[in-house]
Scaffold this active site. Structure first.
Site, PDB file in Angstrom:
ATOM      1  N   ARG A  46       0.849  -1.197   0.000  1.00  0.00           N
ATOM      2  CA  ARG A  46       0.000   0.000   0.000  1.00  0.00           C
ATOM      3  C   ARG A  46       0.877   1.237   0.000  1.00  0.00           C
ATOM      4  NH1 ARG A  46      -1.391   1.685   4.619  1.00  0.00           N
ATOM      5  NH2 ARG A  46      -2.144  -0.300   5.419  1.00  0.00           N
ATOM      6  N   TYR A  98     -17.482  16.722 -14.849  1.00  0.00           N
ATOM      7  CA  TYR A  98     -17.766  15.288 -14.914  1.00  0.00           C
ATOM      8  C   TYR A  98     -18.780  14.939 -13.813  1.00  0.00           C
ATOM      9  CZ  TYR A  98     -17.039  10.264 -14.545  1.00  0.00           C
ATOM     10  OH  TYR A  98     -17.232   8.917 -14.481  1.00  0.00           O
ATOM     11  N   ASP A 170      -8.267  19.031 -13.782  1.00  0.00           N
ATOM     12  CA  ASP A 170      -8.547  17.683 -14.276  1.00  0.00           C
ATOM     13  C   ASP A 170      -8.154  17.681 -15.750  1.00  0.00           C
ATOM     14  OD1 ASP A 170      -9.703  15.417 -15.408  1.00  0.00           O
ATOM     15  OD2 ASP A 170     -11.487  15.484 -14.127  1.00  0.00           O
ATOM     16  N   LYS A 195      -8.911   6.720 -19.004  1.00  0.00           N
ATOM     17  CA  LYS A 195      -9.234   7.265 -20.314  1.00  0.00           C
ATOM     18  C   LYS A 195      -7.996   7.274 -21.225  1.00  0.00           C
ATOM     19  CE  LYS A 195     -13.027   7.829 -17.996  1.00  0.00           C
ATOM     20  NZ  LYS A 195     -13.377   9.064 -17.320  1.00  0.00           N
TER      21      LYS A 195
HETATM   22  C1  LIG Z   1     -13.914   9.473 -16.051  1.00  0.00           C
HETATM   23  C2  LIG Z   1     -13.598  10.798 -15.525  1.00  0.00           C
HETATM   24  C3  LIG Z   1     -13.361  11.008 -14.152  1.00  0.00           C
HETATM   25  C4  LIG Z   1     -13.482   9.882 -13.146  1.00  0.00           C
HETATM   26  O1  LIG Z   1     -12.509   8.908 -13.328  1.00  0.00           O
HETATM   27  P1  LIG Z   1     -12.734   7.354 -12.984  1.00  0.00           P
HETATM   28  O2  LIG Z   1     -11.444   6.733 -13.416  1.00  0.00           O
HETATM   29  O3  LIG Z   1     -13.926   6.879 -13.748  1.00  0.00           O
HETATM   30  O4  LIG Z   1     -12.962   7.276 -11.514  1.00  0.00           O
HETATM   31  C5  LIG Z   1     -13.019  12.276 -13.749  1.00  0.00           C
HETATM   32  N1  LIG Z   1     -12.927  13.310 -14.616  1.00  0.00           N
HETATM   33  C6  LIG Z   1     -13.146  13.142 -15.936  1.00  0.00           C
HETATM   34  C7  LIG Z   1     -13.030  14.317 -16.845  1.00  0.00           C
HETATM   35  C8  LIG Z   1     -13.497  11.897 -16.438  1.00  0.00           C
HETATM   36  O5  LIG Z   1     -13.743  11.756 -17.743  1.00  0.00           O
END
Ligand SMILES: *Cc1c(COP(=O)(O)O)cnc(C)c1O
Length: 379
Positions: A46, A98, A170, A195
């Site tokens: 961890r 999001y 983000d 992503k």
């Molecule tokens: C998918 C997404 C998230 C969340 O991420 P996860 O890996 O699904 O927890 C946050 N911000 C954006 C812009 C996203 O597309």
């Protein structure tokens, strides 16, 4: 080192044991010690795992940061940032967010006494009006999901610095191939590595990157103390994905442009949201802070026709109807019922997430096949 070399070599070296060019998947929970506290740098997985650390160094390198932290999901990474805050603290966030981030903010952290102000940020200078003595964090996505609004990172960073507020971006949609927020003045970059970084729709993961050592130490403390780490197998896959990020992104951008232009010329399509259009409200800022415009495109049908949009989604053959984005394959989504269903309808519609809105994650297939698919689906 240039970006296209960093994706392959940044922060990486052959494995110390046998020179393996890719770090082995250290599928272990613990590490042998010779005497209490005497070990080779790892004691419990961890707190640290060599495969995860290799990935964390790679992500830090491509974002031009110093410290990377990997988590079990993008939301776990955002959750770690919010744990820097205390009850009474305030967060100023973009209102075009999001859905899962919005849900985490409003359904979990509001109950812990953190206040959120969701505001439009098309004009970054207006953000200053919402900063108070208790504001501790500015949270933005750019391009935003799913409306493809662009927020001026440099201008926002100046406001954050002036008021001594942390500024987090983000960067999931843009990826460091297109923009590097730390270089533009942000304090924290966050990724849903699920992503584009992973890029192959085969893992769920989050990441944070920072430059400041003290901030890194605080976040590392939270990562270890709360424990929302990713496993070594997923770290390996994300690392493999990053090695082709630049080539994939180049094609995502080319195909994204072709799709956006095709949709804009189609008589049955009303609005197309893509920051590369000269008439996009913040096209100039997009051009100044991004290298290209990415592979995400949203659009509505003429007269905001819900039924027509659903028909298009059902007719698509190369595009798959699915949540998520950023993989090699093209996906189509219906934000109002999928990614943004957790945002109340009035809130959603205020920012343009109407019932006919379709969001495309344009993949890296042949451009002609993608256009032909849209053509037959729209009819
Ligand atoms: C998918 C997404 C998230 C969340 O991420 P996860 O890996 O699904 O927890 C946050 N911000 C954006 C812009 C996203 O597309």
């Amino acid at each position: 080192m240039k970006f296209n070399t960093k994706t392959i070599h940044g922060g990486q070296k052959p494995d110390a044991a046998y020179g393996a060019i890719m770090p082995p998947i250290y599928q272990t929970s613990t590490f042998a010690q010779t005497s209490p506290g005497e070990h080779k740098g790892y004691e419990y997985a961890r707190s640290g795992n060599p495969t995860r650390n290799a990935l964390e160094e790679a992500v830090a390198s491509i974002e031009n940061g110093k410290f990377g932290l990997a988590f079990g999901s993008g939301l776990a990474a955002i959750d770690a940032v919010l744990k820097l805050l205390k009850p009474g603290d305030e967060v100023v966030s973009t209102n075009d967010l999001y859905g899962g981030t919005y849900r985490l903010f409003t359904k979990i952290y509001e109950d812990f006494g953190i206040k959120f102000r969701f505001i439009g940020m098309k004009n970054a200078n207006s953000i200053e009006n919402y900063i108070s003595k208790t504001t501790k964090l500015i949270w933005v996505e750019t391009p935003t999901n799913p409306m493809m609004n662009i927020i001026d990172i440099v201008a926002t960073a100046k406001i954050a610095k002036k008021h001594k507020v942390l500024f987090a971006v983000d960067n999931t949609f843009a990826t460091p191939y297109l923009q590097q927020p730390l270089d533009l003045g942000a304090d924290i970059v966050m990724h849903s590595a699920t992503k584009y970084l992973g890029g192959h729709s085969d893992l769920v993961m989050g990441a944070l990157v920072v430059k400041d050592k003290e901030l890194a130490d605080q976040l590392y403390f939270i990562q270890n103390a709360s424990g929302a780490i990713c496993g070594p197998q997923d770290a390996f896959l994300a690392l493999r994905g990053i090695k082709t990020l630049h080539v994939r992104m180049q094609r995502h951008c080319e195909n994204g442009r072709a799709v956006a232009e095709y949709l804009q010329s189609h008589p049955k399509i009303e609005n197309v949201y893509w920051p590369g259009f000269i008439n996009h409200p913040n096209h100039k800022i997009a051009k100044s802070q991004m290298k290209d415009f990415g592979g995400m495109v949203s659009f509505t049908t003429k007269g905001n026709n819900y039924k027509a949009s659903i028909k298009i989604i059902e007719n698509l053959k190369v595009f798959t109807l699915a949540e998520s984005l950023g993989g090699v394959e093209s996906l189509a989504g219906h934000p109002a019922s999928m990614t943004h269903a957790s945002i109340p309808k009035e809130e959603r519609e205020k920012i343009g997430v109407v019932d006919s809105l379709i969001r495309l994650s344009v993949g890296i297939e042949d451009e002609a096949d993608l256009i032909a698919d849209l053509k037959q689906a729209i009819g």
